[in-house]
Design an enzyme around this catalytic site. Structure first.
Site, PDB file in Angstrom:
ATOM      1  N   ARG A 134       0.876  -1.188   0.000  1.00 35.07           N
ATOM      2  CA  ARG A 134       0.000   0.000   0.000  1.00 35.07           C
ATOM      3  C   ARG A 134       0.898   1.218   0.000  1.00 35.07           C
ATOM      4  O   ARG A 134       1.742   1.386   0.889  1.00 35.07           O
ATOM      5  CB  ARG A 134      -0.916   0.007   1.229  1.00 35.07           C
ATOM      6  CG  ARG A 134      -1.621   1.339   1.437  1.00 35.07           C
ATOM      7  CD  ARG A 134      -2.715   1.289   2.480  1.00 35.07           C
ATOM      8  NE  ARG A 134      -3.864   0.554   1.985  1.00 35.07           N
ATOM      9  CZ  ARG A 134      -5.076   0.589   2.556  1.00 35.07           C
ATOM     10  NH1 ARG A 134      -5.289   1.306   3.645  1.00 35.07           N
ATOM     11  NH2 ARG A 134      -6.069  -0.104   2.048  1.00 35.07           N
ATOM     12  N   CYS A 145     -16.372   1.126   0.672  1.00 34.44           N
ATOM     13  CA  CYS A 145     -15.185   0.321   0.971  1.00 34.44           C
ATOM     14  C   CYS A 145     -14.791   0.405   2.442  1.00 34.44           C
ATOM     15  O   CYS A 145     -14.108  -0.478   2.950  1.00 34.44           O
ATOM     16  CB  CYS A 145     -14.028   0.746   0.086  1.00 34.44           C
ATOM     17  SG  CYS A 145     -13.470   2.443   0.368  1.00 34.44           S
ATOM     18  N   ARG A 199     -13.087  -9.056   1.391  1.00 30.28           N
ATOM     19  CA  ARG A 199     -11.673  -8.720   1.189  1.00 30.28           C
ATOM     20  C   ARG A 199     -10.799  -9.935   1.507  1.00 30.28           C
ATOM     21  O   ARG A 199      -9.865 -10.264   0.789  1.00 30.28           O
ATOM     22  CB  ARG A 199     -11.269  -7.537   2.083  1.00 30.28           C
ATOM     23  CG  ARG A 199     -11.948  -6.210   1.776  1.00 30.28           C
ATOM     24  CD  ARG A 199     -11.536  -5.694   0.412  1.00 30.28           C
ATOM     25  NE  ARG A 199     -10.094  -5.570   0.317  1.00 30.28           N
ATOM     26  CZ  ARG A 199      -9.369  -4.550   0.779  1.00 30.28           C
ATOM     27  NH1 ARG A 199      -9.987  -3.516   1.327  1.00 30.28           N
ATOM     28  NH2 ARG A 199      -8.050  -4.521   0.651  1.00 30.28           N
ATOM     29  N   ASP A 253     -17.682   6.986  -1.348  1.00 25.86           N
ATOM     30  CA  ASP A 253     -16.414   6.820  -0.631  1.00 25.86           C
ATOM     31  C   ASP A 253     -16.113   8.135   0.069  1.00 25.86           C
ATOM     32  O   ASP A 253     -16.777   9.159  -0.182  1.00 25.86           O
ATOM     33  CB  ASP A 253     -15.299   6.435  -1.628  1.00 25.86           C
ATOM     34  CG  ASP A 253     -13.969   6.113  -0.932  1.00 25.86           C
ATOM     35  OD1 ASP A 253     -13.990   5.764   0.272  1.00 25.86           O
ATOM     36  OD2 ASP A 253     -12.907   6.232  -1.571  1.00 25.86           O
ATOM     37  N   GLN A 266      -9.927  -4.165  -3.361  1.00 27.71           N
ATOM     38  CA  GLN A 266     -11.256  -3.694  -2.985  1.00 27.71           C
ATOM     39  C   GLN A 266     -12.236  -3.945  -4.125  1.00 27.71           C
ATOM     40  O   GLN A 266     -13.365  -4.389  -3.912  1.00 27.71           O
ATOM     41  CB  GLN A 266     -11.203  -2.196  -2.664  1.00 27.71           C
ATOM     42  CG  GLN A 266     -12.527  -1.631  -2.172  1.00 27.71           C
ATOM     43  CD  GLN A 266     -12.908  -2.159  -0.809  1.00 27.71           C
ATOM     44  OE1 GLN A 266     -12.136  -2.115   0.122  1.00 27.71           O
ATOM     45  NE2 GLN A 266     -14.117  -2.690  -0.689  1.00 27.71           N
ATOM     46  N   HIS A 290      -7.442   0.650  -6.289  1.00 31.88           N
ATOM     47  CA  HIS A 290      -7.577  -0.260  -5.140  1.00 31.88           C
ATOM     48  C   HIS A 290      -8.154  -1.581  -5.667  1.00 31.88           C
ATOM     49  O   HIS A 290      -9.316  -1.909  -5.418  1.00 31.88           O
ATOM     50  CB  HIS A 290      -8.495   0.382  -4.101  1.00 31.88           C
ATOM     51  CG  HIS A 290      -8.376  -0.208  -2.726  1.00 31.88           C
ATOM     52  ND1 HIS A 290      -7.536  -1.259  -2.427  1.00 31.88           N
ATOM     53  CD2 HIS A 290      -9.004   0.114  -1.553  1.00 31.88           C
ATOM     54  CE1 HIS A 290      -7.659  -1.551  -1.140  1.00 31.88           C
ATOM     55  NE2 HIS A 290      -8.533  -0.730  -0.591  1.00 31.88           N
TER      56      HIS A 290
HETATM   57  N1   CP Z   1     -11.231  -0.539   2.467  1.00 35.98           N
HETATM   58  C1   CP Z   1      -9.960  -0.529   2.912  1.00 35.98           C
HETATM   59  O1   CP Z   1      -9.000  -0.662   2.156  1.00 35.98           O
HETATM   60  O2   CP Z   1      -9.852  -0.365   4.261  1.00 35.98           O
HETATM   61  P1   CP Z   1      -8.500  -0.081   5.042  1.00 35.98           P
HETATM   62  O3   CP Z   1      -8.012   1.273   4.623  1.00 35.98           O
HETATM   63  O4   CP Z   1      -8.888  -0.137   6.484  1.00 35.98           O
HETATM   64  O5   CP Z   1      -7.509  -1.134   4.687  1.00 35.98           O
HETATM   65  N1  NVA Z   2     -10.309   6.512  -1.259  1.00 35.34           N
HETATM   66  C1  NVA Z   2      -9.900   6.046   0.047  1.00 35.34           C
HETATM   67  C2  NVA Z   2     -10.085   4.570   0.154  1.00 35.34           C
HETATM   68  C3  NVA Z   2      -9.739   4.013   1.508  1.00 35.34           C
HETATM   69  C4  NVA Z   2      -9.871   2.516   1.566  1.00 35.34           C
HETATM   70  C5  NVA Z   2      -8.460   6.442   0.307  1.00 35.34           C
HETATM   71  O1  NVA Z   2      -7.625   6.280  -0.589  1.00 35.34           O
HETATM   72  O2  NVA Z   2      -8.167   6.915   1.403  1.00 35.34           O
END
Ligand code: CP
Ligand code: NVA
Length: 325
Positions: free
Chosen positions: A121, A282, A310, A242, A151, A148
């Site tokens: 990440r 998400c 997930r 989101d 997701q 993502h």
């Molecule tokens: N949806 C998601 O990726 O959650 P986190 O940021 O908690 O991993």
């Molecule tokens: N769009 C959000 C998704 C988090 C899972 C972010 O990138 O923070």
């Protein structure tokens, strides 16, 4: 060979096109590969629920690097690896692989000597591409500023479980044109469902990603992008939103609120969609901001199924990419 069977033979399964592959965004997959991945995840989830506990990856390991905070992705990947028998090492914050200024190349080339897959990440998609370019083990995008994909897999599996179909439905994405919106664009390109995205002016999805997805969709007549939430929500089977300020742009939060207010998903917004419409997010959600409690906890909400999935999709993904080539 039964694609749903998760046992030691699975590792040498002939005809597994994902063996050794990276997943940096969903368009790394063909439409057929995406469908097979999802059907395998569904079958493996059912097998797990029926008590299957084989651990075919007992001699394997995975590194999970989190350069941004995470609850779901970190825990679900760690447990997905454990359920396969693989050893997960999680690196976060100050321990994160890249926090001491070591080059991306050196970091990637050292890690590949230890592990069988790298889950990352990070911020820029280019960093994932650079790691994947150097590491001779699969690299999986666990969220970047652009995409993502894990997701996206969970979102599609959840929709399939509730609608029992994947191609003929309308999905309304209302909110920021961010990594989640980009991932739905890729899903729509690969699967062909109708996607209506509505964002405030100035917060549209990245134009080059929209173009790429429309080309992949064969013209993209199934994809519409506007500033009109009511039009997007009209007759939708699935409603998605989101956060209004993603990780990395939190300092814009206060200035964004005014622009995003008309894009909140509340009971009135859901009433524009089909009466049976599903609601996906998400998570983490900002209750009362992009979505109200009534919708989060309402009859169409599938947010916790989505979060559970997930784990299932990532377990399947790891099992396929770590398989012998
Ligand atoms: N949806 C998601 O990726 O959650 P986190 O940021 O908690 O991993
Ligand atoms: N769009 C959000 C998704 C988090 C899972 C972010 O990138 O923070």
């Amino acid at each position: 060979m039964n694609w749903s069977k998760l046992d030691t033979a699975y590792k040498s399964l002939k005809g597994n096109p994902l063996a050794g592959r990276d997943l940096l965004c969903l368009l790394d997959l063909s439409s057929d590969e995406l469908h097979r991945l999802l059907s395998t995840a569904l079958a493996q989830k059912q097998a797990w629920k029926q008590g299957e506990r084989t651990k075919p990856y007992g001699d394997s390991s995975v590194v999970i690097i989190m350069e941004k905070p995470s609850l779901r992705t970190r825990v679900s990947f760690e447990h997905a690896a454990k359920r396969l028998g693989a050893w997960p090492t999680v690196l976060t914050g100050k321990d994160s692989a890249f926090s001491r200024g070591e080059s991306v190349k050196d970091t990637a080339m050292v890690l590949e000597r230890y592990v069988d897959a790298i889950v990352l990440r990070t911020y820029e998609q280019e960093k994932l591409e650079e790691v994947a370019g150097h590491a001779n083990v699969p690299v999986i995008n666990a969220l970047s500023d652009s995409y993502h994909p894990c997701q996206g897999l969970a979102d599609l599996l959840t929709i399939y479980e509730h609608l029992r179909r994947l191609d003929t439905f309308k999905l309304a994405y209302v909110g920021d044109g961010n990594n989640i919106a980009h991932t739905f664009l890729e899903s729509a390109a690969l699967i062909g469902f109708e996607l209506a995205i509505a964002t405030p002016a100035g917060y549209e999805p990245d134009a080059s990603i929209v173009k790429k997805c429309k080309v992949a969709a064969g013209g993209g007549t199934n994809i519409r992008i506007s500033h009109d939430p009511a039009e997007a929500l009209s007759d939708a089977d699935v409603v998605v939103t989101d956060t209004w300020a993603s990780m990395g742009s939190e300092d814009e939060h206060a200035t964004r609120i005014k622009a995003f207010e008309p894009y909140r998903i509340d009971t009135a917004a859901m009433a524009l969609a089909k009466p049976t419409a599903l609601f996906e997010h998400c998570l983490p959600a900002h209750r009362g901001e992009e979505v109200t409690d009534e919708v989060m906890d309402g009859p169409g909400s599938v947010i916790y199924d989505e979060a559970e999935n997930r784990l299932h999709v990532q377990k399947t993904l790891l099992s396929l990419v770590m398989a012998e080539r």
